[in-house]
Motif scaffolding. Structure first.
Motif, PDB file in Angstrom:
ATOM      1  N   PRO A 147     -34.018   2.573  13.688  1.00 53.98           N
ATOM      2  CA  PRO A 147     -34.786   2.528  14.935  1.00 53.98           C
ATOM      3  C   PRO A 147     -36.246   2.958  14.736  1.00 53.98           C
ATOM      4  O   PRO A 147     -36.548   3.735  13.858  1.00 53.98           O
ATOM      5  CB  PRO A 147     -34.049   3.518  15.823  1.00 53.98           C
TER       6      PRO A 147
ATOM      7  N   ARG B 269     -35.874 -10.141  23.755  1.00 55.88           N
ATOM      8  CA  ARG B 269     -35.686  -8.724  24.008  1.00 55.88           C
ATOM      9  C   ARG B 269     -34.281  -8.549  24.562  1.00 55.88           C
ATOM     10  O   ARG B 269     -33.825  -9.332  25.407  1.00 55.88           O
ATOM     11  CB  ARG B 269     -36.724  -8.276  25.032  1.00 55.88           C
TER      12      ARG B 269
ATOM     13  N   ASP C 232     -31.962  -5.517  26.243  1.00 54.88           N
ATOM     14  CA  ASP C 232     -31.755  -4.159  26.712  1.00 54.88           C
ATOM     15  C   ASP C 232     -30.308  -3.761  26.456  1.00 54.88           C
ATOM     16  O   ASP C 232     -29.423  -4.618  26.318  1.00 54.88           O
ATOM     17  CB  ASP C 232     -32.095  -4.073  28.205  1.00 54.88           C
ATOM     18  N   CYS C 233     -30.094  -2.454  26.436  1.00 53.07           N
ATOM     19  CA  CYS C 233     -28.773  -1.922  26.105  1.00 53.07           C
ATOM     20  C   CYS C 233     -27.710  -2.525  27.023  1.00 53.07           C
ATOM     21  O   CYS C 233     -27.845  -2.505  28.251  1.00 53.07           O
ATOM     22  CB  CYS C 233     -28.798  -0.410  26.218  1.00 53.07           C
TER      23      CYS C 233
ATOM     24  N   SER D 266     -38.590   0.108  25.641  1.00 54.81           N
ATOM     25  CA  SER D 266     -37.439   0.498  24.822  1.00 54.81           C
ATOM     26  C   SER D 266     -36.353  -0.569  24.945  1.00 54.81           C
ATOM     27  O   SER D 266     -35.873  -0.865  26.038  1.00 54.81           O
ATOM     28  CB  SER D 266     -36.891   1.853  25.283  1.00 54.81           C
ATOM     29  N   ALA D 267     -36.006  -1.139  23.814  1.00 53.65           N
ATOM     30  CA  ALA D 267     -35.039  -2.244  23.779  1.00 53.65           C
ATOM     31  C   ALA D 267     -34.843  -2.633  22.321  1.00 53.65           C
ATOM     32  O   ALA D 267     -35.452  -2.069  21.421  1.00 53.65           O
ATOM     33  CB  ALA D 267     -35.565  -3.447  24.566  1.00 53.65           C
ATOM     34  N   THR D 268     -33.997  -3.632  22.120  1.00 53.68           N
ATOM     35  CA  THR D 268     -33.875  -4.241  20.798  1.00 53.68           C
ATOM     36  C   THR D 268     -34.607  -5.570  20.828  1.00 53.68           C
ATOM     37  O   THR D 268     -34.446  -6.359  21.758  1.00 53.68           O
ATOM     38  CB  THR D 268     -32.396  -4.462  20.437  1.00 53.68           C
TER      39      THR D 268
ATOM     40  N   GLY E 278     -31.963  -7.921  14.942  1.00 52.34           N
ATOM     41  CA  GLY E 278     -32.681  -7.111  15.909  1.00 52.34           C
ATOM     42  C   GLY E 278     -33.284  -5.843  15.344  1.00 52.34           C
ATOM     43  O   GLY E 278     -32.788  -5.274  14.373  1.00 52.34           O
ATOM     44  N   THR E 279     -34.366  -5.410  15.983  1.00 46.69           N
ATOM     45  CA  THR E 279     -35.038  -4.149  15.669  1.00 46.69           C
ATOM     46  C   THR E 279     -35.019  -3.293  16.918  1.00 46.69           C
ATOM     47  O   THR E 279     -35.456  -3.729  17.982  1.00 46.69           O
ATOM     48  CB  THR E 279     -36.500  -4.379  15.248  1.00 46.69           C
ATOM     49  N   GLN E 280     -34.501  -2.087  16.764  1.00 47.10           N
ATOM     50  CA  GLN E 280     -34.379  -1.200  17.924  1.00 47.10           C
ATOM     51  C   GLN E 280     -35.640  -0.361  18.103  1.00 47.10           C
ATOM     52  O   GLN E 280     -36.110   0.274  17.153  1.00 47.10           O
ATOM     53  CB  GLN E 280     -33.171  -0.283  17.741  1.00 47.10           C
TER      54      GLN E 280
ATOM     55  N   THR F 202     -37.432   2.634  20.534  1.00 46.44           N
ATOM     56  CA  THR F 202     -37.347   3.643  21.585  1.00 46.44           C
ATOM     57  C   THR F 202     -38.733   4.232  21.784  1.00 46.44           C
ATOM     58  O   THR F 202     -39.338   4.720  20.826  1.00 46.44           O
ATOM     59  CB  THR F 202     -36.357   4.760  21.223  1.00 46.44           C
TER      60      THR F 202
ATOM     61  N   GLY G 257     -23.355  -1.974  19.434  1.00 44.95           N
ATOM     62  CA  GLY G 257     -24.397  -1.502  18.537  1.00 44.95           C
ATOM     63  C   GLY G 257     -24.759  -2.454  17.422  1.00 44.95           C
ATOM     64  O   GLY G 257     -25.546  -2.103  16.532  1.00 44.95           O
TER      65      GLY G 257
END
Lengths: 116, 112
Positions: free
Chosen positions: A10, A37, A39-40, A83-85, A109-111, A113, B40
């Motif tokens: 991250p 993008r 989001d969680c 904040s997201a991936t 993906g790249t996380q 925060t 995840g």
């Protein structure tokens, strides 16, 4: 080698920081590129397309380097809501060596925060 | 609505049961993708449909997984004899050929 590779992170950055992500692709026949993008616990959504000359959308800048086969996403003045991936997507024209016509390939993906 | 619709939104089932997931793409979109996303993890490509061409099934993890699509309409993803490792969110996306994909909200599958 994966067709599309991203640094998973991250990345933890303070609000207001500038952050950049790279994405490399292996197939030189790739023709168009996108950043999504996610989001969680949500579905991915298109953030922006990436054009050969580079393009900007507010605080977001996307660039393409065909010679080195990578694309980048730059986020300026980052906000908590960023904040997201971030997923890199590559479109390959024509058929794959396997004969498949599938064209779009997602990176893992790249996380990001953004911290207050 | 005008978006990609998936159903059910959540599915809890016992190990060994079969499940069927449904995707209604955006009208007129010729391309349809199924992905799996474990908690995840990134998107894992499963299968791709383009018009009436033979689908690209290269991402299906085992012969317990199958998918169908009639023309350019609804698609169903079927998982037979479910296992706990099948627990994931299953995402469907559609697009005009090589244009950006539009995703559904996904089906959250939990295998007990």
């Amino acid at each position: 080698r994966k067709e599309v590779e991203q640094d998973p992170g991250p990345f933890n950055v303070p609000e207001g920081a500038t952050v950049a992500f790279n994405c490399t692709y292996s197939n030189s026949a790739s023709q168009s590129f996108f950043w999504y993008r996610q989001d969680c616990r949500k579905e991915p959504k298109l953030l922006m397309s990436v054009y050969s000359s580079g393009n900007e959308d507010g605080r977001f800048t996307a660039q393409l380097n065909r010679a080195s086969q990578y694309i980048s996403l730059l986020i300026r003045d980052s906000k908590l809501s960023d904040s997201a991936t971030y997923l890199c997507v590559v479109n390959m024209e024509g058929r794959r060596p396997s004969g498949s016509a599938r064209q779009l390939t997602f990176g893992s993906g790249t996380q990001l925060t953004v911290l207050p | 609505g005008a978006g990609v619709s998936q159903s059910p939104s959540n599915k809890v089932t016992e190990k060994g049961k079969d499940v069927e997931l449904r995707c209604d793409p955006i009208s007129g979109h010729t391309a349809l993708y199924w992905y799996r996303q474990r908690l995840g993890q990134g998107l894992e490509f499963l299968i791709y449909f383009q018009g009436n061409s033979a689908p690209d099934k290269s991402g299906l993890p085992s012969d317990r997984f199958s998918a169908e699509r009639t023309g350019e309409s609804v698609s169903t993803l079927t998982i037979q004899r479910t296992q706990q490792e099948d627990s994931a969110v299953y995402l469907c996306a559609s697009s005009h050929s090589n244009q950006p994909q539009h995703f559904g909200d996904g089906t959250r599958l939990s295998i007990l």
